[in-house]
Design a protein around this motif. Structure first.
Motif, short mmCIF file in Angstrom:
data_model
loop_
_atom_site.label_atom_id
_atom_site.label_comp_id
_atom_site.label_asym_id
_atom_site.label_seq_id
_atom_site.Cartn_x
_atom_site.Cartn_y
_atom_site.Cartn_z
N ASN A 188 -3.27 4.60 -4.54
CA ASN A 188 -2.96 3.44 -5.38
C ASN A 188 -3.89 3.31 -6.57
OD1 ASN A 188 -0.78 1.37 -4.27
ND2 ASN A 188 -1.65 2.51 -2.58
N LEU A 189 -5.10 3.85 -6.38
CA LEU A 189 -6.10 3.77 -7.44
C LEU A 189 -5.72 4.66 -8.63
CD1 LEU A 189 -8.81 2.34 -7.50
CD2 LEU A 189 -9.88 4.37 -6.50
N ASP B 59 -4.86 3.32 5.32
CA ASP B 59 -5.81 4.41 5.41
C ASP B 59 -6.48 4.49 4.05
OD1 ASP B 59 -6.49 7.29 5.00
OD2 ASP B 59 -5.57 7.52 6.96
N TRP B 60 -7.72 5.01 3.99
CA TRP B 60 -8.39 5.10 2.68
C TRP B 60 -7.59 5.96 1.71
CZ3 TRP B 60 -9.55 9.99 1.15
CH2 TRP B 60 -9.70 10.97 2.15
N ARG B 61 -6.76 6.87 2.25
CA ARG B 61 -5.95 7.71 1.35
C ARG B 61 -4.94 6.87 0.59
NH1 ARG B 61 -6.84 10.02 6.04
NH2 ARG B 61 -7.71 12.12 6.18
N ARG C 106 1.71 4.22 1.49
CA ARG C 106 2.43 3.05 1.99
C ARG C 106 2.37 1.94 0.95
NH1 ARG C 106 0.06 2.91 8.08
NH2 ARG C 106 -0.17 5.15 8.23
N PRO C 107 3.43 1.16 0.86
CA PRO C 107 3.45 0.09 -0.15
C PRO C 107 2.54 -1.07 0.26
CG PRO C 107 5.45 0.04 1.17
CD PRO C 107 4.66 1.21 1.64
N GLY C 108 2.39 -2.03 -0.60
CA GLY C 108 1.69 -3.25 -0.23
C GLY C 108 0.28 -3.33 -0.77
N LEU C 109 -0.22 -2.30 -1.43
CA LEU C 109 -1.58 -2.35 -1.98
C LEU C 109 -1.48 -2.34 -3.50
CD1 LEU C 109 -2.98 0.40 0.36
CD2 LEU C 109 -3.50 -2.02 0.51
N ALA D 68 -8.08 -2.35 3.98
CA ALA D 68 -6.83 -1.61 4.19
C ALA D 68 -6.79 -1.05 5.62
CB ALA D 68 -6.72 -0.47 3.18
N GLN D 69 -7.94 -0.58 6.08
CA GLN D 69 -7.99 0.00 7.43
C GLN D 69 -7.66 -1.05 8.49
OE1 GLN D 69 -11.27 2.50 7.42
NE2 GLN D 69 -10.58 3.72 9.18
#
Ligand code: FAD
Length: 493
Positions: free
Chosen positions: A301-302, A294-296, A259-262, A288-289
């Motif tokens: 993003n990482l 989600d951590w995924r 999902r976008p935004g991070l 994020a949660q």
């Protein structure tokens, strides 16, 4: 498509002698990295050039991951995010839909389909290149050695005894063979019931069809082995044993894309050192949660900034990461498809599969051919061993990550000969090969070797995140640009 096999009477003993086209490039290894590099080269080499594609495996463009014939070996990335070109993520899903109609971008599909897509794409690129006057020739052979010629070209020495000349060589030989743990007084790996190379058809067919099996490892390779055994209708229990007893985390169902935004770069810009980065990522995952992610999403993003983070770590911190964090990194980063995860959990609940954390201590062969194994559970005091009797043990620890070891075994291999000649530089942690910014292999003294390039998982020494398709396709394209740049300078065009 022109394919030459060493036993082919039509093959000349020295493929290229007396027949030097103006430009000749050799790609050594035809798994994903080799196929992607070859396809870029096919588009860019000038008419009259020759491209050699060399791999002992007759099935082109599959390599270790996509050569499987097991339909339960699934991709661990949704189909919509795979393709050999970095700027065309939809390459694979487009091919799947043209061929089969039914698949969607969020589907996880068998890995063999990706192998079919790559082989089809390679054949199409080859036809287009030949129509432009580029000669493409596939040799079913292995490269055993490489000599630098006085005119700057290279001579490749092949396992068949043949030799050929190339102006540029791209090594894309991929993963290293798995390393089986050595145990004192244990029967040798490769003897009946001790399978150390589970990827080979010969090893798999030697596995008994009945009896309990011990899988060493509990990662993606062990899950591959388990699903293969289950599909074959194996009768008997399966035990997975690994140091920490960790399983890969599952992907989300119907995960299409993060999902976008991070913004990884923003979150981690101020993070200092390994401890600071770990704190920032944990805080980011918790945040994020609370925002419905989600951590995924955080892991996804990482990914693009992982090479930068890796390069910011000191050698000591990289060592600490490998020692303490890598098992958790691997299980969160290299996830399993939801369907396969569900199947594994069901087998664990039904008791068909057991998972243990511990270290293998001994293996003894009994007169009836069975194997008595013992392991020490993680955290147990000395003496407290668990004993089992099994029909087979399979080394599922996955491809070796120790190039430092591989350069010596087997003697006479390409890596052993390059190492003996001082033509390799291995990073301090033994994770991979050093290359310069143009993907040229560095020699022992740290000098780039003209015309000798590397693309593949051993780039992880420099990038850490460099072993899967999304990264390898970027490296294949960038390395091709460097090869072509060098050739254009030579040809002054
Ligand atoms: C089991 C498994 C599953 C995976 N699943 C996924 C996934 O779902 N998604 C994803 O993104 N990534 C996945 N990966 C990551 C995978 O590593 C890469 O996607 C890719 O397969 C690496 O390709 P490669 O060409 O560099 O290496 P390889 O696939 O190892 O291919 C190397 C080729 O070089 C040839 N070769 C070796 N030595 C010589 C020599 N001396 N002379 C000539 N040829 C030689 C070999 O025969 C082989 O064909 C998976 C990896 C594995 C091991």
């Amino acid at each position: 498509m022109s394919v030459l096999r060493p036993a082919d009477p039509a093959s000349p003993p020295e493929y290229a002698r007396g027949d030097h086209p103006s430009t000749c490039v050799a790609v050594v290894g035809l798994g994903f990295s080799g196929a992607a590099t070859a396809m870029h080269l096919m588009r860019q080499l000038p008419a009259g050039a020759r491209l050699w594609l060399i791999d002992p495996e007759p099935r082109r463009a599959r390599g270790l991951a996509y050569g499987t014939r097991c339909a339960s070996h699934w991709l661990n990335v949704p189909a919509g995010r795979l393709g050999w070109e970095p700027d065309r993520e939809d390459g694979f899903i487009g091919w799947l839909q043209r061929r089969y109609g039914a698949y969607g971008a969020a589907d996880f599909v068998p890995r063999m389909l990706l192998g079919d897509y790559l082989a089809d794409s390679l054949a199409a690129a080859e036809r287009a290149a030949e129509a432009r006057g580029v000669q493409v020739q596939t040799l079913v052979d292995a490269v055993r050695g490489l000599a630098a010629l006085p005119d700057g070209a290279h001579e490749l020495q092949l396992a068949s005894g043949c030799r050929l000349r190339a102006d540029r060589v791209v090594l894309t030989t991929g993963h290293l063979a798995p390393e089986a743990p050595r145990l004192k007084d244990a029967p040798p790996w490769g003897s009946p019931g001790l399978i150390d190379t589970p990827g080979s058809d010969a090893s798999l067919s030697a596995l008994p069809e009945e009896g309990d099996v011990l899988l060493l490892g509990s990662g993606l390779s062990a899950i591959d082995m388990l699903t293969w055994l289950q599909d074959r209708g194996h009768v008997g229990g399966v035990t997975m044993l690994s140091r920490r007893g960790l399983l890969p985390q599952p992907h989300r169902s119907l995960e299409a894309r993060p999902r976008p935004g991070l913004q990884a770069a923003q979150v981690l810009a101020g993070a200092r050192g390994l401890a600071g980065m770990l704190r920032a990522v944990r805080g980011w995952a918790a945040q994020a949660q609370t925002e419905g992610h989600d951590w995924r999403d955080v892991m996804a993003n990482l990914r693009s900034c992982t090479p930068d983070l890796w390069q910011r770590l000191s050698l000591r911190e990289r060592r600490q990461f490998l020692r303490h964090l890598q098992p958790w990194w691997d299980t969160h980063r290299h996830r399993v498809a939801p369907g396969i995860h569900g199947r594994l959990q069901a087998s664990l609940r039904a008791g068909q599969v057991e998972l243990h954390a511990g270290r293998l201590q001994s293996v003894l062969r009994r007169d009836d051919g069975m194997l008595d194994v013992a392991w020490r559970p993680r955290g147990a005091v000395s003496g407290a061993l668990v004993h089992r009797r099994v029909a087979a043990i399979v080394n599922c620890t996955g491809p070796s990550a120790r190039i430092g070891h591989a350069v010596h075994t087997p003697p006479g291999s390409l890596w052993a000969s390059l190492q003996a000649e001082g033509r390799l530089s291995i990073d301090e942690l033994g994770l991979g090969l050093r290359v310069d910014g143009a993907y040229r292999l560095l020699d022992r003294a740290g000098r780039p070797q003209p015309g000798l390039y590397y693309v593949g998982p051993m780039l992880k020494a420099q990038h850490w995140e460099a072993i899967a398709i999304p990264e390898l396709r970027v490296h294949a394209k960038a390395a091709t640009e460097q090869v072509m740049r060098g050739l254009r300078l030579d040809l002054k065009v």
